[in-house]
Design a protein around this motif. Structure first.
Motif, PDB file in Angstrom:
ATOM      1  N   LEU A 182     -37.731  54.281  66.013  1.00 46.37           N
ATOM      2  CA  LEU A 182     -37.816  52.926  66.546  1.00 46.37           C
ATOM      3  C   LEU A 182     -38.874  52.821  67.636  1.00 46.37           C
ATOM      4  O   LEU A 182     -39.627  51.847  67.707  1.00 46.37           O
ATOM      5  CB  LEU A 182     -36.451  52.503  67.104  1.00 46.37           C
ATOM      6  CG  LEU A 182     -35.353  52.185  66.086  1.00 46.37           C
ATOM      7  CD1 LEU A 182     -34.027  51.983  66.796  1.00 46.37           C
ATOM      8  CD2 LEU A 182     -35.711  50.951  65.284  1.00 46.37           C
ATOM      9  N   ILE A 183     -38.932  53.835  68.492  1.00 47.43           N
ATOM     10  CA  ILE A 183     -39.880  53.799  69.610  1.00 47.43           C
ATOM     11  C   ILE A 183     -41.306  54.023  69.125  1.00 47.43           C
ATOM     12  O   ILE A 183     -42.232  53.286  69.497  1.00 47.43           O
ATOM     13  CB  ILE A 183     -39.469  54.842  70.665  1.00 47.43           C
ATOM     14  CG1 ILE A 183     -38.126  54.451  71.285  1.00 47.43           C
ATOM     15  CG2 ILE A 183     -40.540  54.972  71.745  1.00 47.43           C
ATOM     16  CD1 ILE A 183     -37.482  55.553  72.111  1.00 47.43           C
ATOM     17  N   CYS A 184     -41.501  55.016  68.270  1.00 48.53           N
ATOM     18  CA  CYS A 184     -42.857  55.314  67.803  1.00 48.53           C
ATOM     19  C   CYS A 184     -43.409  54.206  66.915  1.00 48.53           C
ATOM     20  O   CYS A 184     -44.625  54.004  66.842  1.00 48.53           O
ATOM     21  CB  CYS A 184     -42.882  56.646  67.064  1.00 48.53           C
ATOM     22  SG  CYS A 184     -42.628  58.082  68.131  1.00 48.53           S
ATOM     23  N   GLN A 185     -42.544  53.473  66.239  1.00 44.69           N
ATOM     24  CA  GLN A 185     -42.979  52.339  65.425  1.00 44.69           C
ATOM     25  C   GLN A 185     -43.210  51.084  66.262  1.00 44.69           C
ATOM     26  O   GLN A 185     -43.614  50.051  65.730  1.00 44.69           O
ATOM     27  CB  GLN A 185     -41.936  52.053  64.342  1.00 44.69           C
ATOM     28  CG  GLN A 185     -41.842  53.134  63.279  1.00 44.69           C
ATOM     29  CD  GLN A 185     -40.645  52.941  62.358  1.00 44.69           C
ATOM     30  OE1 GLN A 185     -39.799  52.085  62.576  1.00 44.69           O
ATOM     31  NE2 GLN A 185     -40.563  53.765  61.331  1.00 44.69           N
ATOM     32  N   GLY A 186     -42.956  51.169  67.565  1.00 44.72           N
ATOM     33  CA  GLY A 186     -43.190  50.043  68.446  1.00 44.72           C
ATOM     34  C   GLY A 186     -42.132  48.969  68.381  1.00 44.72           C
ATOM     35  O   GLY A 186     -42.326  47.863  68.907  1.00 44.72           O
ATOM     36  N   LYS A 187     -40.971  49.255  67.797  1.00 43.53           N
ATOM     37  CA  LYS A 187     -39.910  48.262  67.685  1.00 43.53           C
ATOM     38  C   LYS A 187     -39.054  48.189  68.941  1.00 43.53           C
ATOM     39  O   LYS A 187     -38.356  47.197  69.168  1.00 43.53           O
ATOM     40  CB  LYS A 187     -39.045  48.569  66.468  1.00 43.53           C
ATOM     41  CG  LYS A 187     -39.808  48.473  65.148  1.00 43.53           C
ATOM     42  CD  LYS A 187     -38.925  48.837  63.974  1.00 43.53           C
ATOM     43  CE  LYS A 187     -39.690  48.719  62.664  1.00 43.53           C
ATOM     44  NZ  LYS A 187     -38.862  49.087  61.491  1.00 43.53           N
ATOM     45  N   VAL A 188     -39.075  49.251  69.735  1.00 43.31           N
ATOM     46  CA  VAL A 188     -38.384  49.288  71.020  1.00 43.31           C
ATOM     47  C   VAL A 188     -39.365  49.853  72.035  1.00 43.31           C
ATOM     48  O   VAL A 188     -40.015  50.865  71.769  1.00 43.31           O
ATOM     49  CB  VAL A 188     -37.114  50.164  70.953  1.00 43.31           C
ATOM     50  CG1 VAL A 188     -36.433  50.220  72.313  1.00 43.31           C
ATOM     51  CG2 VAL A 188     -36.146  49.639  69.907  1.00 43.31           C
ATOM     52  N   ALA A 189     -39.494  49.210  73.179  1.00 43.36           N
ATOM     53  CA  ALA A 189     -40.496  49.648  74.158  1.00 43.36           C
ATOM     54  C   ALA A 189     -39.947  49.459  75.571  1.00 43.36           C
ATOM     55  O   ALA A 189     -38.876  48.876  75.791  1.00 43.36           O
ATOM     56  CB  ALA A 189     -41.796  48.859  73.975  1.00 43.36           C
ATOM     57  N   GLY A 190     -40.699  49.978  76.534  1.00 42.26           N
ATOM     58  CA  GLY A 190     -40.389  49.767  77.938  1.00 42.26           C
ATOM     59  C   GLY A 190     -39.058  50.352  78.352  1.00 42.26           C
ATOM     60  O   GLY A 190     -38.680  51.452  77.939  1.00 42.26           O
ATOM     61  N   GLU A 191     -38.316  49.610  79.171  1.00 37.50           N
ATOM     62  CA  GLU A 191     -37.041  50.092  79.677  1.00 37.50           C
ATOM     63  C   GLU A 191     -36.033  50.309  78.554  1.00 37.50           C
ATOM     64  O   GLU A 191     -35.200  51.222  78.626  1.00 37.50           O
ATOM     65  CB  GLU A 191     -36.483  49.107  80.700  1.00 37.50           C
ATOM     66  CG  GLU A 191     -37.283  49.038  81.999  1.00 37.50           C
ATOM     67  CD  GLU A 191     -36.660  48.106  83.009  1.00 37.50           C
ATOM     68  OE1 GLU A 191     -35.574  47.555  82.716  1.00 37.50           O
ATOM     69  OE2 GLU A 191     -37.251  47.922  84.096  1.00 37.50           O
ATOM     70  N   ALA A 192     -36.118  49.485  77.517  1.00 37.44           N
ATOM     71  CA  ALA A 192     -35.201  49.650  76.386  1.00 37.44           C
ATOM     72  C   ALA A 192     -35.435  50.982  75.685  1.00 37.44           C
ATOM     73  O   ALA A 192     -34.487  51.648  75.248  1.00 37.44           O
ATOM     74  CB  ALA A 192     -35.370  48.497  75.398  1.00 37.44           C
ATOM     75  N   ALA A 193     -36.703  51.387  75.578  1.00 36.57           N
ATOM     76  CA  ALA A 193     -37.016  52.678  74.958  1.00 36.57           C
ATOM     77  C   ALA A 193     -36.491  53.823  75.801  1.00 36.57           C
ATOM     78  O   ALA A 193     -35.944  54.806  75.280  1.00 36.57           O
ATOM     79  CB  ALA A 193     -38.525  52.811  74.757  1.00 36.57           C
ATOM     80  N   GLU A 194     -36.647  53.709  77.117  1.00 35.66           N
ATOM     81  CA  GLU A 194     -36.143  54.750  78.003  1.00 35.66           C
ATOM     82  C   GLU A 194     -34.626  54.867  77.891  1.00 35.66           C
ATOM     83  O   GLU A 194     -34.077  55.972  77.823  1.00 35.66           O
ATOM     84  CB  GLU A 194     -36.545  54.445  79.449  1.00 35.66           C
ATOM     85  CG  GLU A 194     -38.029  54.599  79.726  1.00 35.66           C
ATOM     86  CD  GLU A 194     -38.509  56.018  79.479  1.00 35.66           C
ATOM     87  OE1 GLU A 194     -37.974  56.945  80.113  1.00 35.66           O
ATOM     88  OE2 GLU A 194     -39.420  56.191  78.652  1.00 35.66           O
ATOM     89  N   ALA A 195     -33.943  53.737  77.866  1.00 34.66           N
ATOM     90  CA  ALA A 195     -32.488  53.759  77.757  1.00 34.66           C
ATOM     91  C   ALA A 195     -32.045  54.346  76.422  1.00 34.66           C
ATOM     92  O   ALA A 195     -31.056  55.081  76.346  1.00 34.66           O
ATOM     93  CB  ALA A 195     -31.929  52.343  77.927  1.00 34.66           C
ATOM     94  N   LEU A 196     -32.788  54.031  75.356  1.00 37.74           N
ATOM     95  CA  LEU A 196     -32.440  54.550  74.037  1.00 37.74           C
ATOM     96  C   LEU A 196     -32.588  56.066  74.006  1.00 37.74           C
ATOM     97  O   LEU A 196     -31.708  56.774  73.485  1.00 37.74           O
ATOM     98  CB  LEU A 196     -33.336  53.906  72.978  1.00 37.74           C
ATOM     99  CG  LEU A 196     -32.983  54.188  71.518  1.00 37.74           C
ATOM    100  CD1 LEU A 196     -31.568  53.727  71.185  1.00 37.74           C
ATOM    101  CD2 LEU A 196     -34.004  53.534  70.590  1.00 37.74           C
ATOM    102  N   LEU A 197     -33.660  56.595  74.585  1.00 37.64           N
ATOM    103  CA  LEU A 197     -33.833  58.048  74.624  1.00 37.64           C
ATOM    104  C   LEU A 197     -32.816  58.710  75.553  1.00 37.64           C
ATOM    105  O   LEU A 197     -32.348  59.816  75.276  1.00 37.64           O
ATOM    106  CB  LEU A 197     -35.252  58.406  75.060  1.00 37.64           C
ATOM    107  CG  LEU A 197     -36.336  58.283  73.988  1.00 37.64           C
ATOM    108  CD1 LEU A 197     -37.670  58.751  74.541  1.00 37.64           C
ATOM    109  CD2 LEU A 197     -35.978  59.075  72.737  1.00 37.64           C
ATOM    110  N   ASP A 198     -32.478  58.045  76.645  1.00 43.17           N
ATOM    111  CA  ASP A 198     -31.454  58.605  77.542  1.00 43.17           C
ATOM    112  C   ASP A 198     -30.110  58.720  76.831  1.00 43.17           C
ATOM    113  O   ASP A 198     -29.309  59.617  77.135  1.00 43.17           O
ATOM    114  CB  ASP A 198     -31.302  57.734  78.791  1.00 43.17           C
ATOM    115  CG  ASP A 198     -32.432  57.933  79.792  1.00 43.17           C
ATOM    116  OD1 ASP A 198     -33.144  58.953  79.689  1.00 43.17           O
ATOM    117  OD2 ASP A 198     -32.603  57.064  80.662  1.00 43.17           O
TER     118      ASP A 198
END
Length: 497
Positions: A317-333
């Motif tokens: 999701l992150i590498c495809q650019g569908k989730v970015a910024g703080e949402a990407a950080e929270a998803l990886l956390d």
């Protein structure tokens, strides 16, 4: 400098499975492996239905299944052979769509994983490449490695680096993570043999011999292979106890030298460790790099595969650019917050079983180990939920089964790498679902049985088939649907019968 979405360090089962999943999601992925070929001798010997379901996703389950042996369960016996603890494993298709457990020969799995990697057009595998430098530059990670086949140092860039590089992980060193220690550190002699002819009296069950003077484990593996794991005492030398004449002496209760050939003997120190930090910036850990377990539950490789299943779709999701910024950080956390408690619980249970194996034999230990009643304990499988992360309520983070749909097709074949709503028909009636989200209703499948196990009338499944929560009303289901992220793969949904 060549750029990739994800660089995977290590090409064992965890690294290879992650590469398959990322490749299916279209991510440009590179795998860097120091060795020239897969290890040719046995190591892991067990995986479960959850792992086979992941193998189903990457298209190797049907090829692997004939290479496995059935596993009826594990038994713990005292020095006199009396049954102390019975851990039966159900046979036939279970909730995940596969048998509960499998015994396997790891070189068979590695061969299948590597052979099918040719199908992944976006995945590059480089063997004999020794990574020695990793630098997280904020926007990307730079890796340097030596191509040992040419003696040439190369550089690449990646959005993320995943360390699937084992207990001595280089990536973990760059993360600078300490280890939580659960107190189990023992040397065991691992002996793999190939029988010259069938020896049915050894049995099909795995057996834990709870002998205080010399605890041991017997494992039935596919074909004519068998394994014993035998405790090494503190005053014994690892090299001496590994010599063939000593090994045959230790196996004398079960086997004579003329009945089998020694395939491998090795002394391992089993640990119970969990990394304190599974992620630092764009660096992440998977498998033995972030947790090490005693072998008594057969969950070492299983835990690594669970890590991979949890992580792959979040990276996609992150590498495809569908989730970015703080949402990407929270998803990886959420990767560490969800997986770490689950891995820890399996390891702590294995430590407790190890204590049972090592101490039973005294009357006090026997009373502590067994419940009152007929003198035989039975242990059911544990499937701890994920830790805090994505989802709502106490039914979030539960592993959900795999319903069969029309024409007996398994759900994950119809909706690969997608969020899926599973619900009773009346709850979902009139709801509009986000584009690309699958729908499985009780009238078009056997989902009612799976919902009953969850204790809800509806749920939303993540791509890794864990729940976002349970719902008993349309309003509660709408709240779960609002949590759905874009799907890692844009797949055309087939019509439901």
């Amino acid at each position: 400098m060549e750029q990739y979405d994800v660089a995977i360090v290590g090409y064992g089962p965890a690294g290879a499975t992650l590469a398959h999943l990322l490749g299916q999601c279209g991510l440009k992925t590179i795998v860097l492996e120091r060795e020239s070929a897969a290890y040719h001798l046995p190591r892991a010997v067990h995986f479960d239905a959850e792992v086979m379901r992941v193998f189903q996703w990457i298209g190797i389950a049907e090829e692997m299944e004939p290479k496995t042996a059935k596993h009826p369960g594990m038994r713990f016996v005292d020095p006199a052979g009396k049954l102390l603890l019975d851990w039966p494993r159900p046979q036939g298709e279970g909730p995940q769509g596969w048998r509960a457990n499998y015994r396997f020969h790891q070189p068979d799995l590695e061969d299948v994983l590597r052979t099918h990697m040719a199908e992944r057009e976006t995945v590059t595998v480089r063997t004999r490449c020794d990574v020695f430098y990793i630098e997280d530059k904020g926007e990307e990670v730079e890796l340097r490695f030596e191509d040992m086949s040419r003696g040439k140092v190369e550089r690449i860039g990646a959005k993320y680096v995943v360390g699937c590089d084992g207990a001595r992980s280089l990536v973990r060193r760059y993360i600078e993570s300490g280890m939580e220690d659960y107190g189990f550190h023992e040397r065991w002699l691992v002996v793999d043999v190939i029988l010259n002819e069938e020896k049915p009296e050894l049995g099909e069950h795995s057996i834990q011999y709870c002998r205080p003077e010399r605890p041991a484990t017997y494992v039935r593996v596919p074909g004519m292979r068998r394994r014993w794991e035998i405790t090494v005492r503190p005053d014994e030398d690892s090299a001496e106890i590994s010599k063939p004449e000593r090994v045959w002496e230790l196996l004398s209760d079960w086997l004579k030298p003329e009945e089998a050939e020694l395939e491998r003997t090795a002394v391992y120190t089993f640990h119970s460790l969990v990394a304190e930090d599974w992620r630092k910036g764009r660096l992440l850990l998977v498998g033995d790099a972030c947790h090490q377990t005693p072998p008594f539950m057969g969950q070492g490789m299983c835990a690594g595969t669970r890590d991979v299943a949890n992580l792959y779709w979040k990276l996609a999701l992150i590498c495809q650019g569908k989730v970015a910024g703080e949402a990407a950080e929270a998803l990886l956390d959420s990767y560490e917050s969800e997986r770490k408690p689950n891995a820890r619980e399996y390891i702590q249970t294995a430590v407790r079983l190890g204590g049972l194996i090592n101490t039973v034999g005294t009357e006090a230990a026997l009373r502590a180990a067994l419940p009152s009643g007929d003198g035989t304990a039975r242990m059911e499988s544990i499937a701890p939920p994920l830790g805090p992360g994505l989802g709502i309520g106490d039914k979030a983070g539960r592993l959900f089964g795999q319903p069969r749909l029309a024409y007996s097709r398994l759900m994950d074949e119809v909706y690969p790498h997608q969020f899926v709503v599973v619900a009773e028909d009346e709850i979902v009636a009139g709801l509009s679902l986000p584009e690309g989200v699958g729908l499985v209703t009780t009238s078009a499948s056997n989902a009612a049985d799976h919902l009953a196990r969850l204790g809800a009338r509806a749920t939303v499944l993540r791509p890794d088939r864990h729940t976002l929560g349970g719902a008993d009303t349309t309003q509660e289901l709408e709240a779960l649907i609002a949590l759905i992220l874009p799907n890692p793969l844009e797949t055309q949904q087939p019509e439901m019968a």
